[in-house]
Enzyme design. Structure first.
Site, PDB file in Angstrom:
ATOM      1  N   LYS A  70     -52.002  30.876  38.692  1.00  0.00           N
ATOM      2  CA  LYS A  70     -50.866  31.756  38.958  1.00  0.00           C
ATOM      3  C   LYS A  70     -49.647  30.882  39.186  1.00  0.00           C
ATOM      4  O   LYS A  70     -49.599  30.100  40.134  1.00  0.00           O
ATOM      5  CB  LYS A  70     -51.164  32.614  40.184  1.00  0.00           C
ATOM      6  CG  LYS A  70     -50.024  33.558  40.519  1.00  0.00           C
ATOM      7  CD  LYS A  70     -50.418  34.525  41.604  1.00  0.00           C
ATOM      8  CE  LYS A  70     -49.269  35.426  41.957  1.00  0.00           C
ATOM      9  NZ  LYS A  70     -49.640  36.360  43.025  1.00  0.00           N
ATOM     10  N   LYS A 111     -51.726  33.864  34.770  1.00  0.00           N
ATOM     11  CA  LYS A 111     -50.637  34.783  35.103  1.00  0.00           C
ATOM     12  C   LYS A 111     -49.366  34.005  35.347  1.00  0.00           C
ATOM     13  O   LYS A 111     -49.412  33.031  36.086  1.00  0.00           O
ATOM     14  CB  LYS A 111     -51.036  35.555  36.358  1.00  0.00           C
ATOM     15  CG  LYS A 111     -49.961  36.456  36.912  1.00  0.00           C
ATOM     16  CD  LYS A 111     -50.399  37.019  38.230  1.00  0.00           C
ATOM     17  CE  LYS A 111     -49.237  37.809  38.798  1.00  0.00           C
ATOM     18  NZ  LYS A 111     -49.507  38.295  40.131  1.00  0.00           N
TER      19      LYS A 111
HETATM   20  C1  PBG Z   1     -49.102  39.181  45.122  1.00  0.00           C
HETATM   21  C2  PBG Z   1     -48.955  39.492  43.692  1.00  0.00           C
HETATM   22  C3  PBG Z   1     -47.812  39.355  42.883  1.00  0.00           C
HETATM   23  C4  PBG Z   1     -48.158  39.878  41.646  1.00  0.00           C
HETATM   24  C5  PBG Z   1     -49.488  40.272  41.710  1.00  0.00           C
HETATM   25  N1  PBG Z   1     -49.969  40.013  42.986  1.00  0.00           N
HETATM   26  C6  PBG Z   1     -46.455  38.880  43.195  1.00  0.00           C
HETATM   27  C7  PBG Z   1     -46.225  37.533  43.718  1.00  0.00           C
HETATM   28  O1  PBG Z   1     -47.080  36.646  43.731  1.00  0.00           O
HETATM   29  O2  PBG Z   1     -45.103  37.345  44.216  1.00  0.00           O
HETATM   30  C8  PBG Z   1     -47.243  39.990  40.472  1.00  0.00           C
HETATM   31  C9  PBG Z   1     -47.546  41.105  39.547  1.00  0.00           C
HETATM   32  C10 PBG Z   1     -46.455  41.439  38.599  1.00  0.00           C
HETATM   33  O3  PBG Z   1     -45.355  40.859  38.609  1.00  0.00           O
HETATM   34  O4  PBG Z   1     -46.697  42.347  37.800  1.00  0.00           O
HETATM   35  N2  PBG Z   1     -49.582  37.936  45.443  1.00  0.00           N
HETATM   36 ZN    ZN Z   2     -49.270  37.470  47.629  1.00  0.00          ZN
END
Ligand code: PBG
Ligand code: ZN
Length: 323
Positions: free
Chosen positions: A195, A248
């Site tokens: 991520k 992601k």
């Molecule tokens: C929370 C989380 C996020 C997303 C999924 N889980 C946001 C972040 O890490 O700030 C993003 C999902 C999206 O943008 O569609 N940890």
């Molecule tokens: Zn988070």
């Protein structure tokens, strides 16, 4: 392989010929549709940063889940908002959190629909970080314990898949142990293994009210410049017990999806995040890109790059287009 003996256009001449030699195809069976659940009853509040997305109370989430299943979609991913935020994100592991409640309601209403639950503290903490803060830093090991409690609550409520999105080191292992200790050995883990600290989460953070009040997430989410590190993260998560690993965002990281596919046997999910979703919607709204073919081309690119599973806010539209 040279002209005029070889003419690649022969295989592009007609639709049946193109179909015959098509290498990749999209299927509704690999799509996961994210849903936002909130506490309360009979709530269906439009999310202004994300077209066609809503905050749904558990009763309405169950209704929506039925519609989603009717379209042939086999899995949803639940995100929750709390009644009250605090420094530790306590409501995340409460058995009557909106996510736990919605999980139960959805399982009752549509038992065959797989439920994955996002497991992270950022929507539940008053400071908006994905873990607990000590001396100005997000504390890794203490956060893992809270995530394990959250995961256990979700699994007990009936979640089929736990999806930790926090990026703490070792959390997959801590969650796996906690689930097994509670005899929840069949609950799967889909780890947000790779991520990146991305600008493409903007619309989602607005929706979940989860933007950090101070600082950013670069001390735990990955540097967009790195790819070998992605393989290390995936390797660690698989060793800790991840059943599915995720990359992601998806669109700006297709090279990472391909590297992961070539290096590992574990199923790979690509998350077509909120910013990617709204970028295409904005272009379509402006009349610049055809919405339907843009959606299908984008989702196909994830498949071609090697994704087995696609998490997308376009899932319902895509299911209709593919039927
Ligand atoms: C929370 C989380 C996020 C997303 C999924 N889980 C946001 C972040 O890490 O700030 C993003 C999902 C999206 O943008 O569609 N940890
Ligand atoms: Zn988070």
């Amino acid at each position: 392989m040279s002209y005029p003996v070889t003419r690649p256009r022969r295989l592009r001449k007609t639709a049946p010929m193109r179909r015959l030699v098509r290498e990749t195809s999209l299927s509704v069976s690999n799509l996961v549709y994210p849903l936002f659940v909130c506490p309360g009853v009979d709530i269906k509040e439009p999310i202004d940063s994300m077209a066609d997305c809503f905050h749904l109370s558990p009763d309405n989430a169950a209704r929506e889940a039925k519609e989603v299943a009717k379209l042939g979609i086999g899995a949803i991913l639940l995100f929750g908002t709390p009644r009250k935020k605090d420094a530790f994100g306590s409501e995340a592991s409460s058995p009557d959190s909106a996510v736990a409640e919605a999980t139960k309601r959805i399982k009752d209403a549509v038992p065959e629909l797989l439920i994955a639950t996002d497991t992270c503290l950022c929507a539940y903490t008053d400071h908006g970080h994905c873990g607990v803060i000590k001396d100005g830093c997000v504390e890794n090991d203490a956060t893992c314990e809270l995530l394990a409690a959250m995961a256990t609550t979700h699994a007990k409520a009936g979640a089929d898949i736990i999806a930790p999105s926090d990026m703490m080191d070792g959390r997959v292992g801590v969650i796996r142990k906690a689930l097994d200790r509670e005899q929840l050995t069949d609950t799967a883990i889909m780890a947000y293994s790779v991520k990146y600290a991305s600008a493409y989460y903007g619309p989602f953070r607005h929706a979940a009210g989860s933007a950090p009040l101070q600082g950013d997430r670069r001390s735990y989410q990955m540097d967009p410049a790195n790819s070998r590190e992605a393989l290390k993260e995936i390797q660690m998560d698989i060793e800790e017990g991840a059943d599915i690993v995720m990359v992601k965002p998806a669109l700006a990281y297709l090279d990472i999806v391909r590297m992961a596919k070539d290096a590992f046997e574990t199923p790979i999910a690509a998350y077509n995040v909120s910013g990617e979703y709204m970028m295409l919607n904005a272009a379509a709204d402006a009349g610049l890109i055809d919405r339907e073919s843009g959606i299908l081309e984008t989702l196909l690119s994830f498949k071609r790059a090697g994704a087995d599973i696609i998490i997308t806010y376009f899932a319902k539209t895509a299911a209709q287009l593919l039927s």
